[in-house]
Each structure stands twice: as C-alpha cells, then as structure tokens.
Design an enzyme around this catalytic site. Structure first.
Site, short mmCIF file in Angstrom:
data_model
loop_
_atom_site.label_atom_id
_atom_site.label_comp_id
_atom_site.label_asym_id
_atom_site.label_seq_id
_atom_site.Cartn_x
_atom_site.Cartn_y
_atom_site.Cartn_z
N HIS A 26 0.68 -0.99 -0.14
CA HIS A 26 -0.07 0.04 0.10
C HIS A 26 0.97 1.32 -0.19
CE1 HIS A 26 0.51 1.50 4.05
NE2 HIS A 26 0.89 0.46 4.39
N CYS A 27 0.27 2.26 -0.41
CA CYS A 27 1.03 3.74 -0.29
C CYS A 27 0.10 4.51 0.71
CB CYS A 27 1.16 4.36 -1.88
SG CYS A 27 -0.47 4.56 -2.72
N ALA A 28 0.17 5.99 0.39
CA ALA A 28 -0.65 6.81 1.23
C ALA A 28 -2.06 6.59 1.17
CB ALA A 28 -0.11 8.32 0.82
#
Length: 465
Positions: A26-28
C-alpha cells in the site's frame, strides 16, 4: 466481525479470492494488489464495497483507493488472510514486467524520490513557520523587531531549514542504491562524500569562490543541494557494487566490495558524473524558469490545467526533481502555487457533485473525497468521482488552469514542496497567505460552478452505474 475485516474479506472475494493475489502492498491512499488472473476481478463489486473510493489498473497493479489512514487499516486486515505482503519496492519489481519502458522508468523514478519527500515537506513547513515568526507584524505582537532576534535562534532555524538540502545528495544516493539493489549505507557514504567539507562549497562557488581544478580543466566542487549527480552516481554505483560482489571471494567481500565501490564511484562522481550532470541540471533549471517566465499568466494556465492529467498517469513524480532544484537554487517554488490550484479544483468539482446529487451513496463518496483533495490528495476525487463521470474532471481541469493563471499573475511562490491546499498554507506564511487563499478560492469556485451548471446530473448515475 469488525467493519474493516468485513471490507477486507469482501475485497478478496471480489478480486477472485486470496489465491488470485500474488502480493499486496500500500501507499498513502491506495491498496496495491498484484493479480494473477485479471479476468477474475469483479470491478463493479469492488467499487461498491464500503469505503472504496475507486479502483483501477496502473503500472501492473490493481489499485484500490481507500484514502489516507483508512488504507493502513484495511491493509492490516488483508494481511491477516495470509496474503503475501511486500514492500512497495519489492512489489514494483514484480510489476516491472508489465507496462511500457517509459512507465517503468517513471515508476522507478518515483520509487527513488517519494521516500525523500517527507523530510522535504517538513523542511518546507519549517521554512513557512520561520517566515511567519520573522515577519515584523508578528514580532510586533510580542513587542519585538528583527534586530531583537538572537543569532543563536537564527542559527537554530537554519539547522531546521537547511540541513535536508545541504545533505540532499546523501538522501538521493541512499534511496537510489536501495531501489537499484545496492547496499543503502554505501549509497549514504557516497552521497556524503559529494558534500564533504573538504570540497569547495557549491553555493560558495556560485557566488564567486574558486572550484578545485584537476588536470587544468576539470572543476571539482561540493554538490550541496544537487540531485542529478547523486541520482546517476547511485544508479551506476548500485550496479557496480553488485558486479563487484559477484566477482570477489566471499571471504574478502566485506572488505573489498565497499572499498572498490566507493573508490571507483567517488572518482567517477567528482571528475565525470558530477561536472556533466551538474551542467545538465543547470539547463533543466533554466528551461523550467523559462516556462515559468511566460507572460500574462500563461505558464500557470498551462501547468494548472494539465497537472492532474499527468497525475493520472503517475508521471507527476518527475516534477519532484524540478521542484527540489528550484528550491535549492532560488529558495522558492512557483510550481507549488500553480499545482495547488489544480488539486483544489478537483476538490471543488467533487464537492459540486456531492451537493447536487440525490444519491446517498454518491454523497458519502463525494464529501470525503473532497476533503481528501483539500488536504492535498486528489486520487479519491479523481478516480472515485470526477473521472468516472468525465465532465466533472474536465471542469476541474479548467478550474486548475484558472487558479494557476491567477497564481502566475500574482507571482506566488512557496517556501517548500509536496503539500498543497490546506496544509500548503504553511508554505505561504511569509506575507503571501492572502494571495494563496485567493488563488485556491478561484480554482475551487470555477470548478464548482462549471460542474454544477454543466458537469453533472443524476442522469449520469444510470449511464455510469
């Protein structure tokens, strides 16, 4: 069963089960899934799951938008189903087989620079706060004037605002070594060598100090604040380290590999890579400044309109280099004010959709997406609302162009980078905050009004599902 666990379970079922997932990261804002068989994904079912703000394929990954904070919680629940979790870097390598060479190059560029952005954000905020507290009007509230500020306090603020840029080559070289499979600590040391106090300071040379001359024609200086020399040195250094490690006996690896890597790379960096790419950096900066110098606000109009189109492709990470160089060279960032207009405008378009629609589900999606955009993250608004119905996205582009046009006319310049709209206010506390707020209101207002009048109606719900 908790709500987030239920969402994770529904998501896994909608993408064909956990056996259809190769890895998850995942990212932000997005959950990123590497899918084995894309045909098993039920896109419509995914998008109807609670808290999901949109889903799409990009760069070889199935990306599901949840928004800041929420994505971390969903990721933790997905991990509990024994999915192969990876870092974004590991997953990027897995996805690298997909997409064009250009997409892979841009993705790699982003992998290098995205981890550095948080410290540059913090530095920009420090600059904003210093700009605020050093204003005569603010000091006067406390019965002070600029001459009352002690040199020690000024030195302390310089530590906060200058350190990240002074040692920027070390950060860049570290991250580049990490992405290209080298040993990060070797990258850090190589980057620190490029800013060694034994070398003439780059900023001193820029103001008249003489560089060291080798062989009578090679100028050697420190590379404080430079990006490209450290980036190129990091790529070559990481590959060189791996090549040396394969050829050195294991018993000597600990000694010879870092020794040879650093020796070869510092020679190459100071005598070849540095001078060549430092010159190229100068041309890039000059070109950027040329575009930003377009009269009558044309630069802001152009950049403000096209920025969010670039965001969709993921290519926008390439502008990190330009913003960093602008800040290092000029002390200000005119890109930020223009880009913040494009971000705010997408929020304005999503807000218009949320207020105009009678669909409770669409309202529940539009309002958080609007807030996310006003906090500087447009993916939920773009992929969840505006791009889905097309016209709101176009109206947002127009609003971004209008805001960027005004920002360029007002010569608005941020003191940092990577934060926009509401958080970005801190970058304009040096006497520009009123203009900054006005620019945002123009962008939001134009996008909102156009979307309300021409960009959306509930008839589109049936057409777009």
């Amino acid at each position: 069963m908790s709500v987030n666990k239920q969402i994770a379970q529904e998501l896994l079922e909608a993408v064909g089960g956990k056996d259809n997932i190769s890895s998850v990261a995942h990212c932000a804002t997005r959950l990123r899934l590497i899918i084995i068989d894309e045909k098993k994904i039920n896109q419509e079912r995914v998008e109807k799951i609670e808290k999901v703000k949109g889903a799409f394929f990009h760069a070889g990954q199935f990306q599901v938008i949840f928004g800041t904070g929420t994505v971390n919680q969903i990721y933790e629940e997905v991990e509990k189903f024994d999915i192969n979790s990876t870092s974004k870097q590991e997953q990027a390598k897995e996805a690298a087989k997909k997409g064009s060479k250009f997409q892979r190059a841009i993705r790699t560029f982003g992998d290098v620079f995205v981890p550095i952005i948080p410290v540059l954000v913090a530095t920009g905020l420090f600059m904003g706060v210093r700009g605020l507290v050093m204003q005569e009007e603010i000091l006067a509230i406390f019965g002070l004037s600029p001459v009352d500020i002690s040199e020690n306090f000024l030195l302390f603020t310089e530590i906060l605002t200058d350190t990240a840029f002074i040692f920027l080559p070390a950060l860049v070289a570290w991250s580049t070594f990490r992405v290209f499979g080298g040993t990060p600590i070797i990258g850090i040391v190589l980057g620190l060598m490029l800013v060694s106090p034994s070398l003439p300071n780059a900023w001193g040379v820029a103001t008249g100090e003489d560089p060291l001359m080798f062989f009578g024609f090679i100028p050697v200086v420190g590379y404080q604040g430079s990006v490209l020399p450290a980036f190129i040195a990091g790529i070559i250094g990481a590959k060189l380290e791996r090549m040396i490690r394969k050829r050195v006996p294991e018993a000597l690896d600990l000694i010879l590999t870092p020794f040879l890597t650093l020796l070869i790379m510092i020679v190459a960096s100071l005598f070849m890579i540095g001078p060549i790419f430092h010159l190229i950096e100068g041309y890039i900066l000059d070109g950027t400044l040329y575009i930003l110098s377009f009269p009558f606000g044309l630069a802001g109009l152009f950049i403000g309109f096209f920025n969010q189109i670039i965001v969709i492709t993921g290519v926008h990470h390439i502008f990190n280099l330009l913003e960093i160089k602008l800040l290092e060279s000029t002390g200000s960032n005119p890109f930020n004010a223009i880009v913040t207009s494009s971000v705010a405008a997408q929020g304005g378009a999503a807000l218009a959709v949320g207020l105009k629609t009678k669909s409770k589900k669409l309202k529940a999606l539009a309002y958080p997406s609007t807030l996310s955009a006003f906090l500087g993250i447009t993916e939920p608004a773009i992929f969840g609302i505006n791009l889905r119905y097309v016209k709101p996205f176009i109206m947002g582009l127009i609003g971004g162009g209008a805001g960027g046009f005004v920002a360029a006319l007002l010569d608005l310049k941020g003191t940092g980078m990577a934060v926009t709209v509401i958080p970005g206010t801190l970058l304009y506390l040096n006497g520009q905050v009123i203009s900054y707020l006005f620019v945002n209101l123009v962008a939001i207002g134009v996008a909102f009004v156009l979307t309300w009048l021409f960009g959306f109606s509930d008839k589109q719900l049936k057409e777009n599902g």
